[in-house]
Design an enzyme around this catalytic site. Structure first.
Site, mmCIF file in Angstrom:
data_model
loop_
_atom_site.group_PDB
_atom_site.id
_atom_site.type_symbol
_atom_site.label_atom_id
_atom_site.label_comp_id
_atom_site.label_asym_id
_atom_site.label_seq_id
_atom_site.Cartn_x
_atom_site.Cartn_y
_atom_site.Cartn_z
ATOM 1 N N HIS A 140 0.671 -1.339 -0.002
ATOM 2 C CA HIS A 140 -0.083 -0.056 0.107
ATOM 3 C C HIS A 140 0.929 1.216 0.003
ATOM 4 O O HIS A 140 1.991 1.231 0.236
ATOM 5 C CB HIS A 140 -0.921 0.074 1.189
ATOM 6 C CG HIS A 140 -1.984 -0.736 1.167
ATOM 7 N ND1 HIS A 140 -1.941 -2.245 1.424
ATOM 8 C CD2 HIS A 140 -3.389 -0.758 0.558
ATOM 9 C CE1 HIS A 140 -3.275 -2.960 1.176
ATOM 10 N NE2 HIS A 140 -3.906 -1.843 0.710
ATOM 11 N N LYS A 144 -0.483 4.836 4.496
ATOM 12 C CA LYS A 144 -1.300 3.982 5.229
ATOM 13 C C LYS A 144 -0.724 3.790 6.774
ATOM 14 O O LYS A 144 0.533 3.417 6.872
ATOM 15 C CB LYS A 144 -1.363 2.702 4.576
ATOM 16 C CG LYS A 144 -2.417 1.634 5.456
ATOM 17 C CD LYS A 144 -2.797 0.471 4.121
ATOM 18 C CE LYS A 144 -3.602 -0.426 5.127
ATOM 19 N NZ LYS A 144 -4.863 0.095 5.343
HETATM 20 P P1 NAD Z 1 -7.804 9.831 4.824
HETATM 21 O O1 NAD Z 1 -6.561 9.979 5.928
HETATM 22 O O2 NAD Z 1 -7.447 10.740 3.563
HETATM 23 O O3 NAD Z 1 -9.065 10.361 5.523
HETATM 24 C C1 NAD Z 1 -9.724 9.999 6.558
HETATM 25 C C2 NAD Z 1 -10.547 11.289 7.210
HETATM 26 O O4 NAD Z 1 -10.900 11.226 8.039
HETATM 27 C C3 NAD Z 1 -9.250 12.420 7.266
HETATM 28 O O5 NAD Z 1 -9.764 13.570 6.754
HETATM 29 C C4 NAD Z 1 -9.292 12.779 8.621
HETATM 30 O O6 NAD Z 1 -9.301 13.912 9.165
HETATM 31 C C5 NAD Z 1 -10.859 12.226 9.184
HETATM 32 N N1 NAD Z 1 -11.129 11.797 10.269
HETATM 33 C C6 NAD Z 1 -10.434 11.438 11.403
HETATM 34 N N2 NAD Z 1 -11.163 11.137 12.521
HETATM 35 C C7 NAD Z 1 -12.383 11.963 12.297
HETATM 36 C C8 NAD Z 1 -13.452 12.373 13.288
HETATM 37 N N3 NAD Z 1 -13.473 12.145 14.413
HETATM 38 N N4 NAD Z 1 -14.673 12.762 12.549
HETATM 39 C C9 NAD Z 1 -14.531 13.114 11.226
HETATM 40 N N5 NAD Z 1 -13.481 12.802 10.289
HETATM 41 C C10 NAD Z 1 -12.397 12.297 10.979
HETATM 42 O O7 NAD Z 1 -7.671 8.260 4.669
HETATM 43 P P2 NAD Z 1 -8.530 7.433 3.441
HETATM 44 O O8 NAD Z 1 -7.671 7.013 2.416
HETATM 45 O O9 NAD Z 1 -9.796 8.094 3.093
HETATM 46 O O10 NAD Z 1 -9.081 6.093 4.428
HETATM 47 C C11 NAD Z 1 -9.980 6.375 5.425
HETATM 48 C C12 NAD Z 1 -10.117 4.981 5.977
HETATM 49 O O11 NAD Z 1 -10.840 4.052 5.125
HETATM 50 C C13 NAD Z 1 -8.902 4.268 6.644
HETATM 51 O O12 NAD Z 1 -9.005 3.634 7.779
HETATM 52 C C14 NAD Z 1 -8.490 3.245 5.487
HETATM 53 O O13 NAD Z 1 -7.704 2.366 5.552
HETATM 54 C C15 NAD Z 1 -9.839 2.805 5.130
HETATM 55 N N6 NAD Z 1 -10.110 2.400 3.858
HETATM 56 C C16 NAD Z 1 -10.986 1.480 3.674
HETATM 57 C C17 NAD Z 1 -11.263 0.877 2.240
HETATM 58 C C18 NAD Z 1 -12.405 -0.275 2.223
HETATM 59 O O14 NAD Z 1 -12.426 -0.601 1.162
HETATM 60 N N7 NAD Z 1 -12.902 -0.631 3.252
HETATM 61 C C19 NAD Z 1 -10.798 1.488 1.003
HETATM 62 C C20 NAD Z 1 -9.987 2.678 1.490
HETATM 63 C C21 NAD Z 1 -9.624 3.192 2.733
#
Ligand code: NAD
Length: 253
Positions: A140, A144
């Protein structure tokens, strides 16, 4: 459908806005942590968002899982949860919330990986663990924060389910130094981090006389957003319970 997006300023959050609209749904707003959200959409608390939305899609940070599970159950609204890195305590809170609301929680919302999960279960059942060593390699992007990835863990769980063994007792991760020989029946993990890789997973079964591998490469994280929006439309009409993407895709009962 009125969609609320928790973590709307994140990489996934922004794609979820686009994909929800592309599917003809109304995005009513979202929650943020530090970064500002899109200027054209209201930012609110999760409780306010859950009240106003028909369904909340949540891709944030594992630290939010406990409070989000409580708020979603309180609001009695369906929840699509994509955040990875949840602890056993977080998972238990999701299970408690699932007694009151329908939840789709998937480590990976892409259709391809979910077909791979079904195949992993099948290979785990068919290939004797004492002859075929299962190893999972993932790569990744450098941002990450958790390892192994949620998808790698889901693949390992599928193999363990197929074998009829405990995943927790089979997992062998983070090998370093004098580890001793490979434990019989172990499910091994290796994680690479670098560049902007969206997500690559390979599940390998290695015997003394043959190797079988299943590989998946996500080219664009939009595939997760499209799947999550599809899950949101599906979960609205489900009774309380915990579901995964294989249910949404009709790959499991
Ligand atoms: P990112 O860091 O770009 O986005 C996460 C966002 O959540 C950030 O803007 C952060 O400020 C915000 N955040 C954190 N705490 C918060 C809160 N209490 N209230 C509101 N917002 C809050 O990360 P990303 O790439 O968008 O990924 C987010 C999550 O999704 C990660 O855990 C990632 O591993 C997961 N993910 C899962 C899949 C899937 O298919 N299940 C796919 C991609 C990413």
């Amino acid at each position: 459908m009125r969609v609320g997006i928790a973590g709307i300023a994140g990489r996934m959050g922004r794609l979820l806005v686009e994909e929800s609209r592309a599917a003809g749904h109304e995005v009513i707003g979202g929650t943020v942590n530090r970064s500002p959200g899109p200027p054209d959409l209201p930012i609110m608390t999760l409780a306010e968002l859950a009240d106003a939305a028909d369904v909340v899609i949540d891709f944030t940070h594992a630290g939010t899982a406990l409070s989000h599970a409580a708020a979603m159950a309180e609001a009695r609204k369906p929840w699509v949860l994509g955040t990875s890195g949840l602890t056993a305590t977080d998972e238990a809170a999701v299970d408690v919330a699932a007694t009151r609301i329908p939840i789709v929680y998937a480590a990976n919302f892409g259709p391809g990986i979910n077909i791979l999960l079904a195949l992993a279960r099948q290979l785990g059942a068919s290939l004797p663990a004492e002859q075929y060593d299962a190893e999972i390699l993932e790569m990744h992007h450098r941002q990450k924060v958790d390892a192994p990835s949620g998808t790698a863990i889901a693949l390992g769980r599928a193999v363990a389910e197929g074998r009829g063994v405990s995943f927790e007792q089979s997992m062998e991760s983070g090998r370093h130094g004098h580890t001793g020989a490979r434990k019989p029946g172990a499910i091994g993990f290796a994680a690479l981090r670098g560049g902007q890789v969206v997500g690559e997973h390979t599940l390998l079964f290695a015997s003394a006389s043959e190797h079988i591998s299943l590989s998946h490469r996500a080219l664009d994280r939009r595939v997760f957003a499209t799947g999550a929006v599809r899950a949101a439309a599906w979960v609205r009409s489900q009774p309380p319970g915990r579901y995964t993407m294989t249910h949404v895709l009709g790959l499991s009962s």
